[in-house]
Design an enzyme around this catalytic site. Sequence first.
Site, PDB file in Angstrom:
ATOM      1  N   GLU A   1      28.970  -0.903 -22.088  1.00 32.66           N
ATOM      2  CA  GLU A   1      28.421  -2.156 -22.621  1.00 32.66           C
ATOM      3  C   GLU A   1      29.558  -3.104 -22.954  1.00 32.66           C
ATOM      4  O   GLU A   1      30.732  -2.702 -22.977  1.00 32.66           O
ATOM      5  CB  GLU A   1      27.528  -1.892 -23.843  1.00 32.66           C
ATOM      6  CG  GLU A   1      26.188  -1.289 -23.448  1.00 32.66           C
ATOM      7  CD  GLU A   1      25.223  -1.100 -24.608  1.00 32.66           C
ATOM      8  OE1 GLU A   1      25.554  -1.450 -25.751  1.00 32.66           O
ATOM      9  OE2 GLU A   1      24.123  -0.580 -24.347  1.00 32.66           O
TER      10      GLU A   1
ATOM     11  N   HIS B   1      21.823 -12.239 -29.355  1.00 40.85           N
ATOM     12  CA  HIS B   1      21.985 -11.456 -28.126  1.00 40.85           C
ATOM     13  C   HIS B   1      21.964 -12.418 -26.949  1.00 40.85           C
ATOM     14  O   HIS B   1      21.103 -13.294 -26.880  1.00 40.85           O
ATOM     15  CB  HIS B   1      20.867 -10.418 -27.997  1.00 40.85           C
ATOM     16  CG  HIS B   1      21.182  -9.348 -26.999  1.00 40.85           C
ATOM     17  ND1 HIS B   1      21.170  -9.583 -25.642  1.00 40.85           N
ATOM     18  CD2 HIS B   1      21.549  -8.054 -27.156  1.00 40.85           C
ATOM     19  CE1 HIS B   1      21.508  -8.462 -25.010  1.00 40.85           C
ATOM     20  NE2 HIS B   1      21.744  -7.521 -25.904  1.00 40.85           N
TER      21      HIS B   1
ATOM     22  N   ARG C   1      29.856  -9.940 -27.216  1.00 36.82           N
ATOM     23  CA  ARG C   1      28.511 -10.526 -27.223  1.00 36.82           C
ATOM     24  C   ARG C   1      28.473 -11.981 -27.694  1.00 36.82           C
ATOM     25  O   ARG C   1      27.744 -12.801 -27.153  1.00 36.82           O
ATOM     26  CB  ARG C   1      27.682  -9.657 -28.164  1.00 36.82           C
ATOM     27  CG  ARG C   1      26.248  -9.878 -28.108  1.00 36.82           C
ATOM     28  CD  ARG C   1      25.557  -8.816 -28.907  1.00 36.82           C
ATOM     29  NE  ARG C   1      25.387  -7.602 -28.138  1.00 36.82           N
ATOM     30  CZ  ARG C   1      24.689  -6.559 -28.568  1.00 36.82           C
ATOM     31  NH1 ARG C   1      24.124  -6.584 -29.758  1.00 36.82           N
ATOM     32  NH2 ARG C   1      24.564  -5.484 -27.824  1.00 36.82           N
TER      33      ARG C   1
ATOM     34  N   LYS D   1       6.427  -0.825 -44.070  1.00 39.32           N
ATOM     35  CA  LYS D   1       5.536  -1.985 -44.183  1.00 39.32           C
ATOM     36  C   LYS D   1       4.337  -1.854 -43.243  1.00 39.32           C
ATOM     37  O   LYS D   1       3.251  -2.296 -43.550  1.00 39.32           O
ATOM     38  CB  LYS D   1       6.375  -3.196 -43.800  1.00 39.32           C
ATOM     39  CG  LYS D   1       5.902  -4.516 -44.293  1.00 39.32           C
ATOM     40  CD  LYS D   1       7.017  -5.521 -44.016  1.00 39.32           C
ATOM     41  CE  LYS D   1       6.559  -6.928 -44.178  1.00 39.32           C
ATOM     42  NZ  LYS D   1       7.614  -7.904 -43.858  1.00 39.32           N
TER      43      LYS D   1
ATOM     44  N   HIS E   1      19.400 -11.465 -32.879  1.00 37.66           N
ATOM     45  CA  HIS E   1      19.229 -10.045 -32.556  1.00 37.66           C
ATOM     46  C   HIS E   1      19.571  -9.117 -33.717  1.00 37.66           C
ATOM     47  O   HIS E   1      18.933  -8.092 -33.894  1.00 37.66           O
ATOM     48  CB  HIS E   1      20.109  -9.722 -31.353  1.00 37.66           C
ATOM     49  CG  HIS E   1      20.034  -8.304 -30.885  1.00 37.66           C
ATOM     50  ND1 HIS E   1      18.855  -7.723 -30.470  1.00 37.66           N
ATOM     51  CD2 HIS E   1      20.992  -7.339 -30.762  1.00 37.66           C
ATOM     52  CE1 HIS E   1      19.092  -6.461 -30.105  1.00 37.66           C
ATOM     53  NE2 HIS E   1      20.366  -6.206 -30.286  1.00 37.66           N
TER      54      HIS E   1
ATOM     55  N   ASP F   1      12.737  -8.452 -46.595  1.00 38.01           N
ATOM     56  CA  ASP F   1      12.149  -8.102 -47.903  1.00 38.01           C
ATOM     57  C   ASP F   1      13.087  -7.246 -48.754  1.00 38.01           C
ATOM     58  O   ASP F   1      13.203  -7.460 -49.964  1.00 38.01           O
ATOM     59  CB  ASP F   1      10.827  -7.344 -47.702  1.00 38.01           C
ATOM     60  CG  ASP F   1       9.887  -8.095 -46.781  1.00 38.01           C
ATOM     61  OD1 ASP F   1       9.716  -9.313 -46.979  1.00 38.01           O
ATOM     62  OD2 ASP F   1       9.345  -7.476 -45.843  1.00 38.01           O
TER      63      ASP F   1
ATOM     64  N   THR G   1      14.608  -0.092 -34.665  1.00 36.31           N
ATOM     65  CA  THR G   1      15.065   1.117 -33.970  1.00 36.31           C
ATOM     66  C   THR G   1      14.139   1.443 -32.804  1.00 36.31           C
ATOM     67  O   THR G   1      14.590   1.728 -31.688  1.00 36.31           O
ATOM     68  CB  THR G   1      15.084   2.327 -34.937  1.00 36.31           C
ATOM     69  OG1 THR G   1      16.032   2.061 -35.956  1.00 36.31           O
ATOM     70  CG2 THR G   1      15.438   3.619 -34.213  1.00 36.31           C
TER      71      THR G   1
ATOM     72  N   ALA H   1      17.911   4.601 -39.877  1.00 38.18           N
ATOM     73  CA  ALA H   1      18.652   4.830 -41.121  1.00 38.18           C
ATOM     74  C   ALA H   1      17.766   5.500 -42.167  1.00 38.18           C
ATOM     75  O   ALA H   1      18.159   6.492 -42.798  1.00 38.18           O
ATOM     76  CB  ALA H   1      19.210   3.508 -41.651  1.00 38.18           C
TER      77      ALA H   1
ATOM     78  N   ALA I   1      14.937  -0.429 -29.775  1.00 36.40           N
ATOM     79  CA  ALA I   1      16.340  -0.504 -29.332  1.00 36.40           C
ATOM     80  C   ALA I   1      16.476   0.094 -27.932  1.00 36.40           C
ATOM     81  O   ALA I   1      15.949   1.165 -27.643  1.00 36.40           O
ATOM     82  CB  ALA I   1      17.234   0.256 -30.308  1.00 36.40           C
ATOM     83  N   GLN I   2      17.181  -0.607 -27.077  1.00 33.76           N
ATOM     84  CA  GLN I   2      17.315  -0.146 -25.689  1.00 33.76           C
ATOM     85  C   GLN I   2      18.671   0.506 -25.420  1.00 33.76           C
ATOM     86  O   GLN I   2      18.773   1.562 -24.832  1.00 33.76           O
ATOM     87  CB  GLN I   2      17.145  -1.331 -24.734  1.00 33.76           C
ATOM     88  CG  GLN I   2      15.777  -1.953 -24.780  1.00 33.76           C
ATOM     89  CD  GLN I   2      15.690  -3.190 -23.892  1.00 33.76           C
ATOM     90  OE1 GLN I   2      16.610  -3.496 -23.159  1.00 33.76           O
ATOM     91  NE2 GLN I   2      14.587  -3.893 -23.979  1.00 33.76           N
TER      92      GLN I   2
ATOM     93  N   ARG J   1      29.226  -7.648 -34.326  1.00 35.85           N
ATOM     94  CA  ARG J   1      29.070  -6.201 -34.111  1.00 35.85           C
ATOM     95  C   ARG J   1      29.288  -5.827 -32.649  1.00 35.85           C
ATOM     96  O   ARG J   1      28.783  -6.475 -31.738  1.00 35.85           O
ATOM     97  CB  ARG J   1      27.657  -5.775 -34.534  1.00 35.85           C
ATOM     98  CG  ARG J   1      27.340  -4.330 -34.245  1.00 35.85           C
ATOM     99  CD  ARG J   1      25.942  -3.980 -34.704  1.00 35.85           C
ATOM    100  NE  ARG J   1      24.943  -4.750 -34.017  1.00 35.85           N
ATOM    101  CZ  ARG J   1      24.373  -4.400 -32.865  1.00 35.85           C
ATOM    102  NH1 ARG J   1      24.720  -3.275 -32.257  1.00 35.85           N
ATOM    103  NH2 ARG J   1      23.447  -5.152 -32.320  1.00 35.85           N
TER     104      ARG J   1
END
Length: 537
Positions: free
Chosen positions: A128, A243, A289, A49, A350, A222, A57, A30, A60-61, A385
């Site tokens: 998925e 997950h 999920r 950071k 997750h 944060d 990201t 993003a 991410a798989q 999600r």
Amino acid sequence: MIYKRYLQNFDTKKDDVVIFDVVIIGTGIAGMYTALNIDKRIKVAIITKKTIQNSNTAIAQGGIAVPIGNDDSPDIHYMDTIKAGSGLCNSKMAKILVSEALINIEMLIKMGVPFDLDDENKIVLGQEGAHTKKRILHAGGDATGRIISEHLGAKLKLAENITIFENTFLVDIITIGHAAVGVLLKQKGKKFILFSKYIVLASGGYGYIYKYTTNPEVTTGDGCAAAIRCGAKVVDMEFVQFHPTVLFHPMNNSFLISEAVRGEGGILYNSKGERFMSNYHHLAELAPRDIVARSIFFEMQKTNSKNVFLDVTHLDKEFIKRRFPNIYSKCIKIGLDITKERIPVAPAQHYSMGGVLSDENGKTTVENLFVCGEAAGTMVHGANRLASNSLLEGLVFGRRIAQFINNHQLGSLKIISIGYKEERGNDNLNIISEAELLREKMSFQAGIIRINGDLRNLLDFIINRIDYLKNKKLQNLKEIEFYNMLTVGYTIVQAALMREESRGSHYRYDFPQQDDINWKKHLIFSLNGWEVIDKNA
Ligand code: SIN
């Protein structure tokens, strides 16, 4: 505000103040994609950071959901998103998400991201959970996030209008009246301020406040906590996604075994060797999920085990190695050959559906403060999600923010004189062990299954620590991180207590039914307290 404790007698004419047009916090998909979509004439600072490759990201798989198959359409993708979201997706946002998927993927391809192709040079589409069509684009098999992150990172480094600040920690967002005007940062013990016309939070989620999580250590919430302190609203904080299949092995219990593994035919067995998913849902291993995660949890309880098993040994060995090179090699390193043995897995935190409340252009409730990616509360995911919609969300709403900024006059920034004072640290709490205790309690008391007594106990723990720390002078990074974890933890636990029903990822043992009459609502928190708003209000 932490910064009000730091800022006194700050001399804005000295070097410690730098002015940018836009400051972006975070270098996941993003943040990077927003930065790259901003006009080259605009001066952008991007803050991370650790290093630019240290994000959710980058690990991410699964991939990116895009409705481009011959039998697919944005409408079908929309329906799958809404269904997974258990009645709480914001329809307008979900429509934007699916209808702008293609254009953003085309942009990523133009930027050089090499999505996996078949022998005829067509993009390979994976399957998925809870998707009714094959629509998951991936790169490098199961290394999608790393490949995207490396490509965008390389572009970022070449962009002349973008300055990267690595190893730089967001302490606070500075506001004047109701507008954000800058950020207080800390880098190697030195604090400094960047003023800017626009601030974009792309700081990711807050998974690390859970002991069992797939998220990296940097995800202590944060950005979200700083947004709350500067007056922004947050929404849907009770909806934390677990997950179903995270490696459960003495040498590693945070490595994701992608949902795509079940998409390619992976089967779940309990510790007695029984296949169980079809007892819970007609889509079996490919159920949404939240349902798979809870079913695994119940099977673990029933068989008194700490994990279940995911089996791919019936699939072609060469296919497994080619399709899941990252998972295969990670498991080989710990002595597990997934082409021959079942993979021990258990659910773990997750993703955070909730976040800083934002509109369709990423605007928060604080003027000039924007948010996108996992940090955002777009309400697009509802209570759960849909797999591989998260990288997509970062792209779609990140680009919208960039377009908004490109189309608006930057104007000149009014710099005020604000103060800066070194502070003493807190002296009594052992922050490291307190943070570990909080993480453990979050996993066990605000995890997959929640109940009033546990949530109350956890809330007391959190409020007690916040009360102790709120008037202390937080100096050290770990102290500020812990305070941020408490702030975010408070909103999750309080919202989970208030929502007396079960919906999507939020499951109350004492209120197991979904209650559409009373709870088709969102819970919003800000410094002014809690609000309850109707869905799509
Ligand atoms: C996965 O690969 O299972 C994760 C994908 C996602 O979180 O959307």
